[in-house]
Design a protein around this motif. Structure first.
Motif, PDB file in Angstrom:
ATOM      1  N   CYS A  88       0.821  -1.217   0.000  1.00 20.16           N
ATOM      2  CA  CYS A  88       0.000   0.000   0.000  1.00 20.16           C
ATOM      3  C   CYS A  88       0.859   1.274   0.000  1.00 20.16           C
ATOM      4  O   CYS A  88       1.861   1.370   0.715  1.00 20.16           O
ATOM      5  N   GLN A  89       0.423   2.226  -0.819  1.00 25.42           N
ATOM      6  CA  GLN A  89       1.077   3.548  -0.838  1.00 25.42           C
ATOM      7  C   GLN A  89       0.011   4.633  -0.785  1.00 25.42           C
ATOM      8  O   GLN A  89       0.163   5.698  -1.391  1.00 25.42           O
ATOM      9  N   ASN A  90      -1.050   4.341  -0.046  1.00 23.50           N
ATOM     10  CA  ASN A  90      -2.191   5.270  -0.041  1.00 23.50           C
ATOM     11  C   ASN A  90      -2.006   6.483   0.848  1.00 23.50           C
ATOM     12  O   ASN A  90      -2.853   7.374   0.850  1.00 23.50           O
ATOM     13  N   LEU A  93       2.743   7.675   5.035  1.00 24.92           N
ATOM     14  CA  LEU A  93       3.467   6.820   5.992  1.00 24.92           C
ATOM     15  C   LEU A  93       4.193   5.678   5.278  1.00 24.92           C
ATOM     16  O   LEU A  93       5.115   5.079   5.843  1.00 24.92           O
ATOM     17  N   CYS A  94       3.805   5.411   4.043  1.00 24.70           N
ATOM     18  CA  CYS A  94       4.455   4.315   3.304  1.00 24.70           C
ATOM     19  C   CYS A  94       5.939   4.624   3.065  1.00 24.70           C
ATOM     20  O   CYS A  94       6.752   3.708   2.939  1.00 24.70           O
ATOM     21  N   CYS A 160       1.125   1.513   9.172  1.00 26.75           N
ATOM     22  CA  CYS A 160       2.528   1.920   9.050  1.00 26.75           C
ATOM     23  C   CYS A 160       2.859   2.894  10.177  1.00 26.75           C
ATOM     24  O   CYS A 160       2.004   3.692  10.580  1.00 26.75           O
ATOM     25  N   CYS A 176      -6.352   4.634   5.763  1.00 25.03           N
ATOM     26  CA  CYS A 176      -6.059   3.248   6.164  1.00 25.03           C
ATOM     27  C   CYS A 176      -7.290   2.507   6.676  1.00 25.03           C
ATOM     28  O   CYS A 176      -7.284   1.285   6.783  1.00 25.03           O
TER      29      CYS A 176
HETATM   30 FE1  SF4 Z   1      -1.348   2.388   3.320  1.00 24.08          FE
HETATM   31 FE2  SF4 Z   1      -2.253   2.470   5.786  1.00 24.08          FE
HETATM   32 FE3  SF4 Z   1       0.353   2.333   5.378  1.00 24.08          FE
HETATM   33 FE4  SF4 Z   1      -0.950   4.560   4.822  1.00 24.08          FE
HETATM   34  S1  SF4 Z   1      -0.699   3.655   6.850  1.00 24.08           S
HETATM   35  S2  SF4 Z   1       0.550   3.551   3.509  1.00 24.08           S
HETATM   36  S3  SF4 Z   1      -2.920   3.781   4.099  1.00 24.08           S
HETATM   37  S4  SF4 Z   1      -1.159   0.787   4.852  1.00 24.08           S
END
Ligand code: SF4
Ligand code: URA
Length: 263
Positions: A88-90, A93-94, A160, A176
């Motif tokens: 995930c790169q939404n 924090l990724c 993350c 998230c």
């Molecule tokens: Fe994806 Fe959640 Fe990590 Fe943000 S915190 S990158 S939404 S998994």
């Protein structure tokens, strides 16, 4: 549980029983539960799979492992979801995470705990609640009569680590949240326990953990009870008594009785 921790816990409970009303009294059964919460390793029924012919070298050395996690295979679609979240790169924090911390535990758990987000140890290991707060949470769950690794499911609002362990920002939490919703849908717990103000805010849209802890709410038809975050309890040990009262409310929901009074 280390012996020193066990004694701390027992002494803490005995002090509590002297200082509080009868509902906070320790009883022999609870003491027994505490004593047996973390049996010595040799007593644990761990089925070790036959080693692979060539054992892969571990990539990281865990910083802290309170109990050897007994891995259970994730239910099919929970596993598929975990795979998706790994990439995930939404949200931003990724870019700072070392590992995604998806969640952990029994995929068919009746009891699910929800924290805020991974800290340093969790980020290192890719597992929720494995640092100091996790050690306390493990003991709290044990005192409730559940095994942290096998009986319950544990997840966080964000998967993350927020840098420096700050609280997740609203945009991060919202980005998230659909993962957590899917986890809840797949695990289908009977009860959700929210650990602190962050899950209270993002799941129930409420503020005021001091006022609201220990009360039942509903999230998507599931009975939901907020209590204090274990990291807060580490900073404010006297509040452990309040948290324990909250957890006893949850125990009653499962027909577990920590307190037996004579007569
Ligand atoms: Fe994806 Fe959640 Fe990590 Fe943000 S915190 S990158 S939404 S998994
Ligand atoms: N604190 C949390 O809220 N979650 C974790 O996984 C670890 C610490």
């Amino acid at each position: 549980m280390r012996k020193a921790d066990l004694f701390d816990e027992i002494i803490f409970r005995l002090r509590e029983s002297a200082a509080h009303e009868p509902t906070a009294q320790i009883d022999p059964d609870l003491l027994q539960a505490l004593m047996s919460a973390a049996p010595p390793r040799e007593e644990k029924k761990i089925i070790t799979p036959a080693p692979a012919p060539v054992a892969p070298a571990p990539e990281t050395i865990p910083l802290y492992a309170p109990e050897p996690p007994v891995r259970k295979p994730l239910a099919g679609s929970l596993q598929a979801l975990a795979q998706t979240v790994q990439n995930c790169q939404n949200c931003p924090l990724c870019s700072t995470r070392k590992n995604v911390v998806f969640g952990d535990g029994n995929p068919n758990a009746e009891l699910m705990f929800i924290g805020e987000g991974p800290g340093e140890s969790e980020d290192e290991q890719g597992l929720p609640f494995v640092g100091r707060a996790g050690e306390l949470l493990t003991r709290m769950i044990g005192a409730m009569g559940f095994d942290r690794w096998n009986d319950v499911y544990i997840a966080n609002i964000v998967k993350c680590r927020p840098p420096g362990n700050r609280n997740p920002e609203e945009g991060e939490a919202r980005a998230c949240l659909s993962y957590l919703d899917q986890q809840i849908e797949l695990v289908k717990p009977k009860v959700l326990v929210l650990l602190g103000a962050v899950p209270l805010l993002y799941l129930l849209n409420m503020r005021g953990i001091m006022r609201l802890h220990g009360n039942w709410f509903e999230y998507k038809g599931i009975k939901t009870l907020p209590t204090f975050h274990p990291a807060y309890l580490l900073r404010n040990p006297p509040m452990k008594a309040e948290a324990w009262k909250d957890l006893q409310i949850v125990m009653r929901e499962f027909g577990k009785t920590p307190q037996k009074r004579n007569g």
